[in-house]
Design a protein around this motif. Structure first.
Motif, PDB file in Angstrom:
ATOM      1  N   VAL A 108      45.057  49.144  72.456  1.00  0.00           N
ATOM      2  CA  VAL A 108      44.933  50.599  72.485  1.00  0.00           C
ATOM      3  C   VAL A 108      45.531  51.169  71.218  1.00  0.00           C
ATOM      4  CG1 VAL A 108      45.551  52.726  73.692  1.00  0.00           C
ATOM      5  CG2 VAL A 108      45.059  50.649  75.008  1.00  0.00           C
ATOM      6  N   ILE A 109      44.840  52.126  70.613  1.00  0.00           N
ATOM      7  CA  ILE A 109      45.342  52.835  69.437  1.00  0.00           C
ATOM      8  C   ILE A 109      45.741  54.230  69.882  1.00  0.00           C
ATOM      9  CG2 ILE A 109      44.731  53.803  67.194  1.00  0.00           C
ATOM     10  CD1 ILE A 109      42.830  51.438  66.838  1.00  0.00           C
ATOM     11  N   GLY A 110      46.930  54.627  69.543  1.00  0.00           N
ATOM     12  CA  GLY A 110      47.405  55.941  69.963  1.00  0.00           C
ATOM     13  C   GLY A 110      48.751  55.841  70.645  1.00  0.00           C
ATOM     14  N   PHE A 111      49.230  56.973  71.094  1.00  0.00           N
ATOM     15  CA  PHE A 111      50.570  57.018  71.665  1.00  0.00           C
ATOM     16  C   PHE A 111      50.667  58.180  72.641  1.00  0.00           C
ATOM     17  CE2 PHE A 111      55.193  56.832  71.668  1.00  0.00           C
ATOM     18  CZ  PHE A 111      55.446  55.490  71.356  1.00  0.00           C
ATOM     19  N   PHE A 112      51.416  57.968  73.710  1.00  0.00           N
ATOM     20  CA  PHE A 112      51.702  59.031  74.664  1.00  0.00           C
ATOM     21  C   PHE A 112      53.040  59.634  74.277  1.00  0.00           C
ATOM     22  CE2 PHE A 112      53.465  60.045  79.074  1.00  0.00           C
ATOM     23  CZ  PHE A 112      52.924  61.322  79.070  1.00  0.00           C
TER      24      PHE A 112
ATOM     25  N   PHE B  46      34.077  45.098  64.139  1.00  0.00           N
ATOM     26  CA  PHE B  46      35.238  45.866  64.554  1.00  0.00           C
ATOM     27  C   PHE B  46      35.270  45.908  66.073  1.00  0.00           C
ATOM     28  CE2 PHE B  46      31.940  48.897  64.984  1.00  0.00           C
ATOM     29  CZ  PHE B  46      32.361  49.820  65.897  1.00  0.00           C
ATOM     30  N   ASP B  47      36.464  46.170  66.605  1.00  0.00           N
ATOM     31  CA  ASP B  47      36.642  46.249  68.045  1.00  0.00           C
ATOM     32  C   ASP B  47      36.561  47.705  68.488  1.00  0.00           C
ATOM     33  OD1 ASP B  47      37.083  43.489  68.264  1.00  0.00           O
ATOM     34  OD2 ASP B  47      39.199  43.743  67.724  1.00  0.00           O
ATOM     35  N   THR B  48      35.852  47.930  69.578  1.00  0.00           N
ATOM     36  CA  THR B  48      35.747  49.300  70.100  1.00  0.00           C
ATOM     37  C   THR B  48      36.954  49.587  70.994  1.00  0.00           C
ATOM     38  OG1 THR B  48      34.379  48.508  71.935  1.00  0.00           O
ATOM     39  CG2 THR B  48      33.240  49.337  69.987  1.00  0.00           C
ATOM     40  N   ASN B  49      38.109  49.729  70.359  1.00  0.00           N
ATOM     41  CA  ASN B  49      39.336  49.993  71.101  1.00  0.00           C
ATOM     42  C   ASN B  49      39.385  51.438  71.580  1.00  0.00           C
ATOM     43  OD1 ASN B  49      40.702  47.990  68.585  1.00  0.00           O
ATOM     44  ND2 ASN B  49      40.598  47.327  70.703  1.00  0.00           N
ATOM     45  N   LEU B  50      40.129  51.635  72.651  1.00  0.00           N
ATOM     46  CA  LEU B  50      40.369  52.973  73.149  1.00  0.00           C
ATOM     47  C   LEU B  50      41.383  53.666  72.245  1.00  0.00           C
ATOM     48  CD1 LEU B  50      39.888  55.031  75.482  1.00  0.00           C
ATOM     49  CD2 LEU B  50      41.921  54.049  76.582  1.00  0.00           C
ATOM     50  N   VAL B  51      41.083  54.910  71.869  1.00  0.00           N
ATOM     51  CA  VAL B  51      41.982  55.713  71.045  1.00  0.00           C
ATOM     52  C   VAL B  51      42.493  56.864  71.902  1.00  0.00           C
ATOM     53  CG1 VAL B  51      42.224  57.105  68.954  1.00  0.00           C
ATOM     54  CG2 VAL B  51      40.686  55.134  68.970  1.00  0.00           C
ATOM     55  N   VAL B  52      43.813  57.010  71.968  1.00  0.00           N
ATOM     56  CA  VAL B  52      44.435  58.013  72.829  1.00  0.00           C
ATOM     57  C   VAL B  52      45.295  58.943  71.998  1.00  0.00           C
ATOM     58  CG1 VAL B  52      45.928  58.438  74.828  1.00  0.00           C
ATOM     59  CG2 VAL B  52      44.492  56.377  74.748  1.00  0.00           C
TER      60      VAL B  52
END
Length: 405
Positions: A303-307, A30-36
């Motif tokens: 990036v996983i997540g949303f502003f 798995f990829d260690t993506n940034l979660v926001v």
């Protein structure tokens, strides 16, 4: 079950491929993506941005992103600085509110120098909650009666066609028994010593508690496909009529977020793949489009997540059980799920030199008097399970400031 949807998806995918060899899920990379998880609203407050990293399918702990530099800018040249107030949790240094006719951008620089930025996001036009309606309905799937809370909202304008809801509920519960005295340990070494003290209302209350819970699921709706931009009768909360949550008095604060289309689409996709118990900490299936990208490596560093920039309105209601049910309608209290009939009389000092009484007081038992006295061979104090005589393990013992009787 945690990760259930994700595991089911992978297993189904392997079956479709005709895979007949055993697969060790723990070996999948798995990829260690940034979660926001970032929300900016029109509320004057200190806003919060949460950062973490994706976790393996067999992991049970969150991986927070520490020591990042986080700030929001707007198109008028203002910069809003955030500082890390908890592990992976970044809070704005000053209170502020998003304003109409401004564009906001989230900026992140991790401790290893990687930079991320969001697209410019505008504040949608606000829409207010007009009513919170309470009624009794039949849940045909589970064949039970439920108290249902639904929301109506006023028109918000051209941009206000997409909505997200969240709630905070508070309810009053009562212990099955209550006594004004508490037994404390004065000395936990021989000679053992104990003392009965008067309970203070500030610390112990008077036998009532007020649990507070926040919604965990994503509650989304849209009016774009309707003839008018008006939310009518959208269900927010369903509670079985025999639940202790509505056994005495109940309150719910509902917050309505007006979203733009891109934010709504993100949450809709997220809702399909996420565990509702913790929507931002779980492994995601596939790449859900985000409005945050890597400045250094935009094609590979996902990036996983949303502003989210949203307009918020809220409304709170209170009601008693007797407002909707008569006294003949029973409910299951929280303590009926425990063994409140148990009572013990532990010795102050046992044959081995230890103190069974001290051991019990340290492990979930409390004093409750017995007019008949202790049985032969028992100790001088009667103990019952703490959950039967206290409810502080479920909520605060005094009403919150906003509570109204």
């Amino acid at each position: 079950m945690k990760h259930y949807k994700f595991i089911t998806y992978i297993l189904s995918f392997l079956v479709l491929l005709g895979c007949i060899e055993p697969v060790e899920l723990s070996t999948l990379s798995f990829d260690t993506n940034l979660v926001v998880q970032g929300q900016l609203t029109n509320e004057v407050k200190k806003h919060v941005i949460e950062l973490s990293r994706t976790i393996p399918i067999d992991s049970t702990t969150l991986d927070p992103e520490r020591n990042a530099r986080v700030f929001i800018t707007d198109n008028s040249g203002m910069t809003y600085i955030f500082q890390e107030t908890n592990s992976g949790v970044y809070t704005s240094v000053n209170q502020f509110a998003a304003e109409e006719n401004k564009l906001y951008t989230l900026n992140i620089e991790t401790s290893n120098g990687q930079k991320y930025t969001s697209t410019e996001e505008a504040l949608p036009e606000a829409s207010s909650i007009s009513n919170l309606n309470v009624g009794i309905e039949t849940n045909n799937i589970e064949n039970i009666q439920e108290l249902t809370i639904k929301v109506d909202s006023n028109t918000s304008g051209a941009e206000g066609n997409y909505y997200r809801y969240e709630y905070e509920e508070t309810y009053k519960i009562r212990t099955p028994v209550w006594h004004k005295e508490d037994l404390i340990i004065v000395s936990d070494t021989p000679p053992y010593e104990f003392e009965l003290i008067e309970k203070t209302e500030e610390e112990y209350g008077i036998g009532f508690c007020y649990p507070e819970k926040k919604s965990k699921e994503l509650l989304l709706t849209e009016t774009f496909t309707l003839s008018q931009d008006q939310v009518v009768g959208f269900p927010i909360r369903q509670i079985p009529v025999d639940s202790y949550i509505i056994g005495l008095r109940y309150s719910i604060l509902v917050k309505q977020h007006v979203l733009n289309r891109n934010t709504y689409d993100f949450y809709t996709l997220l809702n399909k793949f996420s565990d509702p118990d913790d929507i931002f900490s779980q492994t995601q299936v596939g790449n859900i489009p985000s409005n945050i990208t890597s400045v250094s490596n935009p094609t590979e560093d996902n990036v996983i997540g949303f502003f989210e920039v949203s307009s918020v309105s809220s409304k709170r209601i209170f009601f008693n059980r007797t407002d909707y049910f008569d006294f003949s309608t029973p409910f299951t209290n929280y303590w009926e799920l425990t063994f409140c009939v148990d009572a013990i009389y532990p010795l102050i000092q046992g044959p081995a030199g230890n103190s069974p009484l001290a051991d019990r007081l340290n492990n979930g038992w409390i004093y409750f008097p017995d007019d008949e006295g202790s049985p032969p061979g028992g100790g001088p104090y009667r103990l019952i399970r703490r959950s039967c005589g206290e409810c502080s393990h479920l909520g605060v013992v005094n009403p919150p400031e906003y509570w109204i009787e």
